[in-house]
Design a protein around this motif. Structure first.
Motif, mmCIF file in Angstrom:
data_model
loop_
_atom_site.group_PDB
_atom_site.id
_atom_site.type_symbol
_atom_site.label_atom_id
_atom_site.label_comp_id
_atom_site.label_asym_id
_atom_site.label_seq_id
_atom_site.Cartn_x
_atom_site.Cartn_y
_atom_site.Cartn_z
ATOM 1 N N GLY A 121 6.651 -1.722 5.163
ATOM 2 C CA GLY A 121 7.054 -1.267 6.475
ATOM 3 C C GLY A 121 8.527 -1.514 6.728
ATOM 4 N N PRO A 122 8.999 -1.138 7.912
ATOM 5 C CA PRO A 122 10.419 -1.340 8.242
ATOM 6 C C PRO A 122 10.828 -2.795 8.102
ATOM 7 C CG PRO A 122 9.340 0.059 9.870
ATOM 8 C CD PRO A 122 8.253 -0.491 9.007
ATOM 9 N N GLN A 123 11.955 -3.025 7.457
ATOM 10 C CA GLN A 123 12.452 -4.382 7.247
ATOM 11 C C GLN A 123 13.927 -4.445 7.640
ATOM 12 O OE1 GLN A 123 11.736 -5.565 3.208
ATOM 13 N NE2 GLN A 123 9.549 -5.098 3.291
ATOM 14 N N LYS A 124 14.258 -5.459 8.406
ATOM 15 C CA LYS A 124 15.654 -5.630 8.805
ATOM 16 C C LYS A 124 16.499 -5.971 7.581
ATOM 17 C CE LYS A 124 18.668 -8.368 11.793
ATOM 18 N NZ LYS A 124 18.787 -9.504 12.720
ATOM 19 N N GLY A 125 17.728 -5.470 7.576
ATOM 20 C CA GLY A 125 18.644 -5.737 6.473
ATOM 21 C C GLY A 125 19.084 -7.188 6.433
ATOM 22 N N ARG A 126 19.676 -7.582 5.325
ATOM 23 C CA ARG A 126 20.093 -8.969 5.132
ATOM 24 C C ARG A 126 21.267 -9.324 6.043
ATOM 25 N NH1 ARG A 126 23.058 -12.067 0.959
ATOM 26 N NH2 ARG A 126 23.939 -10.121 0.195
#
Length: 385
Positions: free
Chosen positions: A127-132
């Motif tokens: 699913g959608p994952q926030k960037g580092r």
């Protein structure tokens, strides 16, 4: 295994803390105990590791949920072995090759089963994952910290590929539905356990849980949707910052995955010390030399400030080491703008080179002064030990 501290206690937050509060608390501890700032300090190193471990669990919704339900046993398969914990419960640690053994079920798989049995659900990995999030240190002058400034920085990071707009697919083409999972991003497997036959839903290995695959990759990014670039960014640093202050640039971290938001960039401020002024919180401290005559007779002096000066009247008989305060002449608070105070310590400067005429004048003055002129010295001279 020695008892571990509660992860919320480690970060200094309560169990209802928001993701933002957890992240803020972690960054504060990480900055304080980072090995680069505490070389050779084993205690600081352990606290740094402890904070990292706590943040790793509490920043991950899935792991945090397990921890809230089962404590350390929910996130550490070896915790509590032989003590009723998951490592020794019902022989779990020894069947099918063990949790980590080849051919055995992983700890995540066990919780997938129990999550389904308890009516829970796991976060879909594709699913959608926030960037580092990224971090960079910027060094500024003392004066810039007082008044604020703008700095341009260079940062090497992953950015979205401009050619394919981050899709990873060659321009003119698009991603296709994964034929292994049918676009769901998940595949179902059947596992035999001591409790019976269970269905286990896991991330599709072909599409990584996205439900889509790139058939014709972008030639510029190789299908990843991102490239490594050095970018220039303008950073507005507010007035009142101090060493270890953090300025957050939202969305300037690395690109998110599967439609997730970009990460953030944390600018860590380092302030160069001033040659004359010292700072403590929002207050400033200054040592100001005055002449013997000014101290003895009193005088109006000018206290140097940043871009201005302040008039102050020295009272007759001022002693070296005495101090006075100029209210509201310190550093502005970075949040409220309210200024601290300026504390000035007076240092009476005694002449070191005197002409014959000047020496004679001092001797005549000393001879004319009685004991009342130096009450402390007269009392001291009478001491006997």
């Amino acid at each position: 295994m020695a008892d571990k501290r509660d992860y919320y206690e480690v970060l200094g937050v309560d169990k209802n803390a928001s993701d933002a509060d957890i992240k803020k608390a972690y960054h504060k501890l990480a900055m304080k105990y980072h090995p680069d700032k505490n070389p050779g300090d084993k205690a600081a190193e352990e606290k740094f590791k402890e904070a990292n471990e706590a943040y790793e669990i509490l920043s991950d919704p899935d792991k945090k949920s397990r921890y809230d339900r089962f404590g350390h046993a929910g996130v550490d398969p070896s915790y509590g072995a032989g003590q009723g914990g998951f490592g020794g419960f019902g022989g779990f640690g020894n069947f099918g090759g063990g949790f980590g053994g080849a051919g055995g079920m992983g700890f995540d798989d066990i919780f997938d089963m129990f999550g389904g049995m308890a009516g829970g659900s796991r976060r879909r990995r594709g699913g959608p994952q926030k960037g580092r999030d990224l971090q960079k240190t910027v060094t500024i002058d003392f004066t810039d910290a007082l008044f604020g400034c703008s700095k341009q920085i260079e940062l090497t990071k992953d950015v979205k590929c401009k050619t394919c707009s981050g899709t990873g697919a060659k321009p003119g083409t698009s991603k296709k539905t994964c034929d292994q999972c049918g676009g769901s991003g998940q595949v179902t497997q059947v596992s035999n356990t001591p409790f019976g036959r269970f269905q286990n839903v896991s991330t599709c290995p072909k599409c990584g849980g996205t439900g889509q695959v790139v058939e014709t990759p972008c030639s510029d990014c190789g299908g990843t949707g991102r490239q490594r670039k050095t970018v220039k960014l303008k950073v507005d640093i507010p007035a009142g910052v101090d060493t270890d202050s953090i300025v957050t640039l939202r969305g300037q971290g690395e690109p998110g995955a599967n439609g997730g938001p970009d990460g953030d960039l944390y600018i860590v401020v380092n302030v160069r010390p001033h040659s004359t002024y010292r700072r403590r919180g929002n207050d400033l401290y200054l040592e100001m030399p005055i002449t013997f005559a000014q101290a003895a007779l009193g005088a109006k002096v000018q206290v140097p400030g940043f871009g201005e000066s302040y008039s102050y009247t020295i009272t007759p008989g001022t002693q070296t080491g005495s101090s006075f305060r100029l209210k509201g002449k310190g550093v502005p608070d970075v949040r409220t703008g309210r200024k601290g105070d300026l504390y000035v310590k007076v240092v009476v400067e005694v002449p070191t080179k005197l002409s014959r005429k000047e020496k004679k004048a001092v001797e005549e003055m000393a001879a004319s002064l009685g004991a009342d002129a130096h009450p402390k010295k007269t009392k001291f001279d009478k001491l006997r030990f």
